[in-house]
Design an enzyme around this catalytic site. Sequence first.
Site, PDB file in Angstrom:
ATOM      1  CG  ASP A  81      49.197 -15.145  73.314  1.00 32.14           C
ATOM      2  OD1 ASP A  81      50.446 -15.186  73.275  1.00 32.14           O
ATOM      3  OD2 ASP A  81      48.553 -14.136  72.979  1.00 32.14           O
ATOM      4  CD  GLU A 143      52.767 -11.278  69.994  1.00 32.08           C
ATOM      5  OE1 GLU A 143      53.311 -10.517  69.178  1.00 32.08           O
ATOM      6  OE2 GLU A 143      51.862 -12.091  69.662  1.00 32.08           O
TER       7      GLU A 143
END
Length: 389
Positions: A81, A143
Amino acid sequence: MSSLPSLLSMMSQLIATPSISCSQASWDQSNKGVILLLEKWLSSQGFQCEVMPLPGQPEKMNLIATLGQGAGGLVLSGHTDTVPYDDDRWQSDPFKLEERDNKLYGLGTCDMKGFFAIVLDTLREMDLSTLQQPLIILATADEESSMDGARALVEAGRPKARYALIGEPTSLTPIHAHKGIMMEKVRITGQAGHSSNPGLGNNALDAMHSVMSELMVYRHGLKQKYRDANFVIDYPTMNFGCIHGGDNPNRICGRCELEFDIRALPGMSNESLYQEISALLPSIERQTNTQIELQHLFADVPSFSTAKESDIIQACERLTQKDATTVAFATEGPFLNQLGMETLILGPGSIDQAHQPNEFMALDQIAPMQSVIKGLVERYCLTPSTENK
């Protein structure tokens, strides 16, 4: 095995696949597209790939890609991400890889989609047909927001290996430790009333003054009690980030909220800190006749520490010719440590470019990172595990 796209083609495709994670629903996106790209490429190189949707979040997923068997081995790990972006502050399309001035620009180039392209490009040049221990490529979700991907791995107890490298941007410097982080909210509910008569209400702002005073005393105590010379800021910090309360000067404030963070040193317990702060509040409640609540804004991230004597730390110091050090930002390191792996943080690109408009990775970071990856794979996967003990 089928051929892979070029390094720049892989990086371009990863950058072109949006995968923003954010606590704000308007920004938050699935990472499925990135996971499927990585699965396709890794499968073509003989890796056994397992896509693991997060519990209750079918559009968010981790990928565990394994080549070889055994109880030891190496994990090369990264998150799929990115953070949100300020479109009007980018000089180029954030989702289009652009090379200029010996730099590769794009959202996620250094933090950290570019790492996966570098790993794949490195492995294609290696003979992995004689693996003695497994090589695992790990790609995680979220994350940048909740770290739910890493938390799900801990719950599942996977993957298992002896060593792990997380390719966060560290300018190719080995990182053996970082502080933990907790983000908390204090909410005080009092009683509004006309300001001409303080007896008509219970002022939440007055109560918050008492809370902040206690927290400042507590903060000073933490600084006196805990020190770690490995860190530039060698004590635990507490930052009052924002405060909201009241609505008009002529009304007694009926509600006030304070949001703050704490960054604890390795060896400190986030849960103990939370309980100690909770214990400060009941006496203020009684004195001010208000209701005071302490709430988590986000699930905490533990501090991270791998002994500098660890084999992987020492191996990376030799490979980079740099001493291992510490950073202030949080990573998935503590979660991989919880899975039993000796973990370090080391990757191409600088954290100074991460989360910034015009994020880039300098081209001169790529070859040295490939040397590190090759050295670690040779040490932990291509030689018998007894040689690593």
